[in-house]
Design a protein around this motif. Structure first.
Motif, mmCIF file in Angstrom:
data_model
loop_
_atom_site.group_PDB
_atom_site.id
_atom_site.type_symbol
_atom_site.label_atom_id
_atom_site.label_comp_id
_atom_site.label_asym_id
_atom_site.label_seq_id
_atom_site.Cartn_x
_atom_site.Cartn_y
_atom_site.Cartn_z
ATOM 1 N N LEU A 101 0.817 -1.835 0.224
ATOM 2 C CA LEU A 101 0.065 0.525 -0.143
ATOM 3 C C LEU A 101 0.756 0.530 -0.361
ATOM 4 O O LEU A 101 0.321 2.138 -0.409
ATOM 5 N N GLY A 102 1.856 1.088 0.402
ATOM 6 C CA GLY A 102 2.963 2.392 0.769
ATOM 7 C C GLY A 102 2.424 3.197 1.968
ATOM 8 O O GLY A 102 3.402 4.303 2.459
ATOM 9 N N ALA A 103 2.260 2.345 3.034
ATOM 10 C CA ALA A 103 2.225 2.158 4.346
ATOM 11 C C ALA A 103 3.567 2.481 4.774
ATOM 12 O O ALA A 103 3.599 1.873 6.290
ATOM 13 N N GLU A 104 4.551 3.010 4.097
ATOM 14 C CA GLU A 104 6.158 2.885 5.280
ATOM 15 C C GLU A 104 5.994 3.452 6.654
ATOM 16 O O GLU A 104 7.226 3.151 7.512
ATOM 17 N N ASN A 105 5.211 4.702 6.925
ATOM 18 C CA ASN A 105 5.324 5.175 8.425
ATOM 19 C C ASN A 105 4.525 3.882 9.151
ATOM 20 O O ASN A 105 4.346 4.360 10.635
ATOM 21 N N ALA A 106 4.010 3.121 8.904
ATOM 22 C CA ALA A 106 2.937 2.142 9.517
ATOM 23 C C ALA A 106 3.698 1.564 10.649
ATOM 24 O O ALA A 106 4.721 0.683 9.679
ATOM 25 N N PHE A 107 3.536 0.656 11.761
ATOM 26 C CA PHE A 107 3.843 -0.254 12.627
ATOM 27 C C PHE A 107 2.315 -1.423 12.079
ATOM 28 O O PHE A 107 1.460 -1.044 11.866
ATOM 29 N N ALA A 108 3.316 -2.594 11.047
ATOM 30 C CA ALA A 108 2.262 -3.493 10.882
ATOM 31 C C ALA A 108 1.985 -4.823 12.097
ATOM 32 O O ALA A 108 3.144 -5.252 12.662
ATOM 33 N N THR A 109 0.971 -5.256 11.910
ATOM 34 C CA THR A 109 0.996 -6.874 13.554
ATOM 35 C C THR A 109 -0.455 -6.900 13.574
ATOM 36 O O THR A 109 -1.316 -6.364 12.125
ATOM 37 N N GLU A 110 -0.631 -8.210 13.907
ATOM 38 C CA GLU A 110 -2.023 -8.929 13.319
ATOM 39 C C GLU A 110 -2.571 -9.489 14.785
ATOM 40 O O GLU A 110 -1.947 -9.555 15.711
ATOM 41 N N SER A 111 -3.574 -9.207 14.777
ATOM 42 C CA SER A 111 -4.695 -9.802 15.544
ATOM 43 C C SER A 111 -6.015 -11.228 15.403
ATOM 44 O O SER A 111 -6.079 -11.223 14.062
ATOM 45 N N TYR A 112 -5.893 -12.865 16.385
ATOM 46 C CA TYR A 112 -6.584 -13.528 15.840
ATOM 47 C C TYR A 112 -7.199 -13.827 16.343
ATOM 48 O O TYR A 112 -7.718 -14.072 17.545
ATOM 49 N N THR A 113 -9.090 -13.784 16.186
ATOM 50 C CA THR A 113 -9.578 -13.870 17.443
ATOM 51 C C THR A 113 -11.039 -15.207 15.936
ATOM 52 O O THR A 113 -12.467 -14.924 16.752
ATOM 53 N N LEU A 114 -9.990 -15.921 15.477
ATOM 54 C CA LEU A 114 -11.240 -15.894 14.098
ATOM 55 C C LEU A 114 -12.354 -15.295 13.933
ATOM 56 O O LEU A 114 -12.362 -14.017 13.527
ATOM 57 N N CYS A 115 -13.435 -15.907 13.782
ATOM 58 C CA CYS A 115 -14.137 -14.688 13.329
ATOM 59 C C CYS A 115 -15.189 -14.009 14.433
ATOM 60 O O CYS A 115 -16.425 -13.895 13.680
ATOM 61 N N ALA A 116 -14.147 -14.050 15.385
ATOM 62 C CA ALA A 116 -15.206 -12.860 16.570
ATOM 63 C C ALA A 116 -14.360 -11.563 15.911
ATOM 64 O O ALA A 116 -14.380 -10.402 16.730
ATOM 65 N N GLY A 117 -13.528 -11.424 14.826
ATOM 66 C CA GLY A 117 -12.039 -10.644 15.089
ATOM 67 C C GLY A 117 -12.494 -8.964 14.649
ATOM 68 O O GLY A 117 -11.456 -8.185 14.729
ATOM 69 N N ALA A 118 -13.513 -9.205 13.812
ATOM 70 C CA ALA A 118 -13.971 -7.891 13.960
ATOM 71 C C ALA A 118 -14.165 -6.538 14.526
ATOM 72 O O ALA A 118 -13.614 -6.005 14.957
ATOM 73 N N PRO A 119 -15.071 -7.790 15.991
ATOM 74 C CA PRO A 119 -15.066 -6.186 16.799
ATOM 75 C C PRO A 119 -13.878 -6.068 18.454
ATOM 76 O O PRO A 119 -13.456 -5.010 18.549
ATOM 77 N N ILE A 120 -13.569 -7.354 17.862
ATOM 78 C CA ILE A 120 -12.312 -7.598 19.048
ATOM 79 C C ILE A 120 -10.828 -6.081 17.909
ATOM 80 O O ILE A 120 -10.193 -5.481 19.103
ATOM 81 N N ALA A 121 -11.078 -6.522 17.080
ATOM 82 C CA ALA A 121 -9.767 -5.761 15.637
ATOM 83 C C ALA A 121 -10.137 -3.546 16.115
ATOM 84 O O ALA A 121 -9.606 -3.079 16.707
ATOM 85 N N VAL A 122 -10.743 -3.322 15.948
ATOM 86 C CA VAL A 122 -12.093 -1.841 16.184
ATOM 87 C C VAL A 122 -11.314 -1.906 17.441
ATOM 88 O O VAL A 122 -11.202 -1.032 17.879
ATOM 89 N N ARG A 123 -11.659 -3.051 18.349
ATOM 90 C CA ARG A 123 -11.250 -2.418 19.989
ATOM 91 C C ARG A 123 -10.531 -2.072 20.176
ATOM 92 O O ARG A 123 -9.476 -0.878 21.461
ATOM 93 N N GLN A 124 -9.305 -2.941 19.391
ATOM 94 C CA GLN A 124 -7.974 -2.884 20.334
ATOM 95 C C GLN A 124 -7.410 -1.553 19.121
ATOM 96 O O GLN A 124 -6.545 -1.219 20.004
ATOM 97 N N ALA A 125 -7.853 -1.147 18.239
ATOM 98 C CA ALA A 125 -7.164 -0.236 17.760
ATOM 99 C C ALA A 125 -7.471 1.374 17.910
ATOM 100 O O ALA A 125 -7.499 2.292 18.138
ATOM 101 N N ALA A 126 -9.198 1.057 18.744
ATOM 102 C CA ALA A 126 -8.812 1.911 19.315
ATOM 103 C C ALA A 126 -8.946 2.631 20.278
ATOM 104 O O ALA A 126 -8.287 3.763 21.122
ATOM 105 N N ALA A 127 -8.737 1.417 21.554
ATOM 106 C CA ALA A 127 -7.337 1.610 22.475
ATOM 107 C C ALA A 127 -6.399 2.662 22.190
ATOM 108 O O ALA A 127 -5.513 3.238 23.009
ATOM 109 N N GLN A 128 -5.278 2.004 20.884
ATOM 110 C CA GLN A 128 -4.656 2.786 20.763
ATOM 111 C C GLN A 128 -4.531 4.119 20.102
ATOM 112 O O GLN A 128 -3.741 4.541 20.443
#
Length: 340
Positions: A101-128
């Motif tokens: 994408l050219g997101a050279e200023n981003a740090f990249a990470t991964e989070s796995y909660t299988l099919c419950a992933g979207a609500p938790i990913a929003v929660r994690q990103a919002a906290a940061q």
């Protein structure tokens, strides 16, 4: 306190289609059961040599960034929350997507909660976004777990709805009037007694891949004891969905009567309708049933939101509830307040 807004989103689905009729013919399950009970009129599938998880994530992310009016170089965090089944084993799809994408200023990470992933990913990103040195986060998810489904195995029939696709979301700190929605609170719970019910038998450290595991068909998803899983899951699943939904709403200062739209993991049609009815919303008007997508892991929620918006089912001021569950077993919810 920092306000977190959803400022853009995007989706991608591959061109290939498998119909409920075709699933029925391959599995031996009556077509009416596949279409009406399992809720698969059709679903999207990927070709073997294209539309890998990273490819689909990039396509959805480009759409989300354009929707938000955000340049890739302005992204501070890229979070992949899609399937663990991706281009390569033990590999960072997040880093690859950021580079492409050219997101050279981003740090990249991964989070796995299988099919419950979207609500938790929003929660994690919002906290940061609220407490870290992060102003813009890009969340991407993709799944082609349909590749791991063996239609000849009746024990895994509840996974015959697995489809392919991707979603992406842009979250920003204090976005002002640019927000499509404001992000509120979340809740989640796990019952680890289900952790070994659904597995791909070979490919990990317990049974490393070999010619023998391939010949034995052990690289497809399987359920060791489907009757036991169904018997144990039945009594706890609806209460768990309602528990996390109510907790997310209460923490946000909302109640069930405030909910205008529920973006729910794809599941059998009758249970989808029951969950929405228990929450006090109309399944036909206040949600979207993904019977032409199937279950696209943690992309389901944004696929449902996109369809809901196109059909005029989400209005200014509506509380939109992202609600999901994934084998393991984890249930999760995040509340948004939509803005026109």
């Amino acid at each position: 306190m920092t306000t977190v807004g959803l400022t853009g989103f995007g989706t991608y689905v591959p061109d290939g289609v498998v119909t409920g009729e075709e699933i029925a013919a391959e599995s031996g399950i009556p077509e009416a059961v596949v279409v009406e009970k399992m809720g698969v009129v059709e679903k999207r599938v990927c070709p073997p040599d294209a539309d890998h998880a990273s490819d689909m994530s990039v396509a959805a992310a480009e759409e989300a960034l354009a929707d938000a009016g955000v340049a890739a170089a302005d992204v501070d965090l890229l979070l992949y929350h899609g399937s663990e089944f991706k281009d390569h084993v033990v590999w960072s799809a997040a880093a690859d997507v950021a580079d492409r994408l050219g997101a050279e200023n981003a740090f990249a990470t991964e989070s796995y909660t299988l099919c419950a992933g979207a609500p938790i990913a929003v929660r994690q990103a919002a906290a940061q976004l609220q407490v870290d040195h992060v102003d813009t986060a890009l969340l991407v998810a993709a799944s082609r777990e349909e590749d791991l489904v063996d239609y000849a195995n009746p024990d895994s029939s509840f996974m015959f709805n697995f489809g392919s696709g991707a979603s992406a979301m842009v979250l920003e700190a204090d976005p002002g009037n640019d927000a499509r929605a404001t992000v509120h609170e979340s809740a989640a719970k796990t019952d680890g007694s289900f952790s070994r019910d659904v597995v791909m038998p070979a490919g990990g450290s317990v049974a490393p891949p070999s010619a023998e595991t391939v010949d034995a068909g052990e690289h497809a998803l399987d359920v060791a004891d489907p009757d036991s899983m169904k018997e144990r899951l039945g009594p706890v699943s609806l209460p768990a969905f309602l528990e996390v939904a109510d907790a997310a709403l209460e923490r946000s200062g909302f109640a069930r009567e405030d909910v205008g739209f529920v973006a729910l993991t794809h599941m059998k049609r009758s249970f989808h309708e029951r969950v929405l009815e228990e929450l006090g919303v109309d399944p036909a008007e206040d949600g979207f049933y993904l019977d032409r997508y199937g279950h696209v892991q943690s992309a389901d929620q944004i696929l449902a939101v996109e369809e809901g918006l196109e059909r005029g089912r989400i209005d200014d001021g509506d509380v939109v509830l992202l609600l999901g569950a994934g084998t393991g077993y984890t249930w999760a919810a995040t509340a948004l307040r939509w803005r026109a």
